[in-house]
Design an enzyme around this catalytic site. Structure first.
Site, PDB file in Angstrom:
ATOM      1  CE  LYS A  13      55.307  61.275  31.739  1.00 51.17           C
ATOM      2  NZ  LYS A  13      55.637  59.859  31.516  1.00 51.17           N
ATOM      3  NE  ARG A  88      60.600  61.065  28.291  1.00 50.99           N
ATOM      4  CZ  ARG A  88      59.319  61.079  27.904  1.00 50.99           C
ATOM      5  NH1 ARG A  88      58.711  62.204  27.678  1.00 50.99           N
ATOM      6  NH2 ARG A  88      58.666  59.950  27.758  1.00 50.99           N
ATOM      7  NE  ARG A 122      50.460  54.495  25.765  1.00 51.88           N
ATOM      8  CZ  ARG A 122      51.360  55.355  26.216  1.00 51.88           C
ATOM      9  NH1 ARG A 122      51.102  56.083  27.276  1.00 51.88           N
ATOM     10  NH2 ARG A 122      52.532  55.454  25.628  1.00 51.88           N
ATOM     11  NE  ARG A 152      52.891  56.642  22.202  1.00 51.63           N
ATOM     12  CZ  ARG A 152      53.353  57.319  23.238  1.00 51.63           C
ATOM     13  NH1 ARG A 152      52.543  58.067  23.958  1.00 51.63           N
ATOM     14  NH2 ARG A 152      54.628  57.263  23.564  1.00 51.63           N
ATOM     15  NE  ARG A 163      58.703  55.045  25.596  1.00 50.11           N
ATOM     16  CZ  ARG A 163      57.381  55.005  25.428  1.00 50.11           C
ATOM     17  NH1 ARG A 163      56.819  53.960  24.839  1.00 50.11           N
ATOM     18  NH2 ARG A 163      56.638  56.002  25.818  1.00 50.11           N
TER      19      ARG A 163
HETATM   20  P1  AMP Z   1      55.884  60.190  25.578  1.00 56.13           P
HETATM   21  O1  AMP Z   1      54.683  60.402  24.714  1.00 56.13           O
HETATM   22  O2  AMP Z   1      56.019  61.241  26.641  1.00 56.13           O
HETATM   23  O3  AMP Z   1      55.947  58.793  26.139  1.00 56.13           O
HETATM   24  O4  AMP Z   1      57.175  60.360  24.628  1.00 56.13           O
HETATM   25  C1  AMP Z   1      57.400  59.519  23.529  1.00 56.13           C
HETATM   26  C2  AMP Z   1      58.832  59.680  23.045  1.00 56.13           C
HETATM   27  O5  AMP Z   1      59.062  61.035  22.639  1.00 56.13           O
HETATM   28  C3  AMP Z   1      59.910  59.411  24.080  1.00 56.13           C
HETATM   29  O6  AMP Z   1      60.205  58.022  24.209  1.00 56.13           O
HETATM   30  C4  AMP Z   1      61.078  60.204  23.497  1.00 56.13           C
HETATM   31  O7  AMP Z   1      61.675  59.527  22.396  1.00 56.13           O
HETATM   32  C5  AMP Z   1      60.391  61.447  22.951  1.00 56.13           C
HETATM   33  N1  AMP Z   1      60.318  62.505  23.980  1.00 56.13           N
HETATM   34  C6  AMP Z   1      59.193  63.006  24.591  1.00 56.13           C
HETATM   35  N2  AMP Z   1      59.497  63.959  25.483  1.00 56.13           N
HETATM   36  C7  AMP Z   1      60.853  64.071  25.467  1.00 56.13           C
HETATM   37  C8  AMP Z   1      61.788  64.864  26.187  1.00 56.13           C
HETATM   38  N3  AMP Z   1      61.404  65.736  27.128  1.00 56.13           N
HETATM   39  N4  AMP Z   1      63.098  64.721  25.885  1.00 56.13           N
HETATM   40  C9  AMP Z   1      63.532  63.859  24.929  1.00 56.13           C
HETATM   41  N5  AMP Z   1      62.704  63.061  24.229  1.00 56.13           N
HETATM   42  C10 AMP Z   1      61.374  63.156  24.492  1.00 56.13           C
END
Ligand code: AMP
Length: 206
Positions: A13, A88, A122, A152, A163
């Site tokens: 994404k 999400r 990554r 990360r 996840r």
């Molecule tokens: P990402 O960078 O999009 O993979 O997000 C990393 C982490 O941030 C996720 O595993 C969640 O813990 C949190 N997170 C990001 N976006 C959301 C969302 N829309 N709702 C809830 N938690 C989120």
């Protein structure tokens, strides 16, 4: 135009959003990045979010929605934005409906086996956020800005499995929720290949 990018973690994404930003004048909004910024700045939201992120769980809707709302109300979002990682959950999508109009939802379809493979390799640029994978890029600094690449905290197999489960249960129902504006793209090996049909679609819509 307001776009949502929907897909499991590691579906690409972030990379796709960056490509769209380069060609169309939209702003990328990643709730994951916003949380990481909060963590870096030691804010209350950041401290709370970290406890969920480290386990691969979702941050509670109320916190996430209020952070997102503040971000999309900023002036730079007036010409349109790409949401990367939001919504999400169905309640987040319901709330978003009250905040703004969404024109198009792009779903990135990548197998879970491929996702697990991508997870371990990554690397992200600590300065500009460019994303690399050790399978195709073996340097430790960013090609674009020269800053060090970092891994990360949540990019490990245990967290990614969690996840993926969260994605199946909480996020995948959004595919039905947005059925009337959904465009499905098969995640290809190269980001350029994945981007081709998306660029065609958006060029026709813009
Ligand atoms: P990402 O960078 O999009 O993979 O997000 C990393 C982490 O941030 C996720 O595993 C969640 O813990 C949190 N997170 C990001 N976006 C959301 C969302 N829309 N709702 C809830 N938690 C989120």
């Amino acid at each position: 135009m307001n776009i949502i990018l929907l897909g499991a973690p590691f579906s690409g994404k972030g990379t796709l959003a960056r490509k769209i930003v380069e060609d169309f004048s939209l702003v990328q909004i990643s709730t994951g990045d916003l949380f990481r910024e909060n963590i870096k700045n030691g804010t209350e939201v950041g401290l709370l979010a970290k406890t969920y992120m480290d386990k691969g769980e979702l941050v509670p809707d109320s916190v996430t929605i209020s952070m997102l709302k503040q971000r999309i109300e900023k002036d730079d979002c007036k010409n349109g934005f790409i949401l990367d990682g939001f919504p999400r959950t169905v309640p987040q999508a319901e709330e978003l409906k009250n905040l703004t109009e969404i024109d198009c939802v792009i779903q990135l379809d990548v197998s879970f086996d491929e996702i697990r493979r991508r997870c371990l390799g990554r690397r992200t640029c600590s300065k500009c956020g460019e994303i690399y994978n050790t399978s195709t890029y073996n340097k430790t600094t960013c090609e674009k800005c020269g800053s060090p690449l970092t891994k990360r905290d949540d990019d490990n197999l245990e967290t990614v499995n969690n996840r993926l489960e969260v994605y199946e249960n909480m996020t995948a129902p959004l595919i039905n929720f947005y059925a009337d504006k959904l465009f499905v793209v098969k995640g290809a090996d190269s980001p350029d290949e994945t981007y081709k049909p998306v660029k065609k679609l958006l060029s026709e819509k813009f």
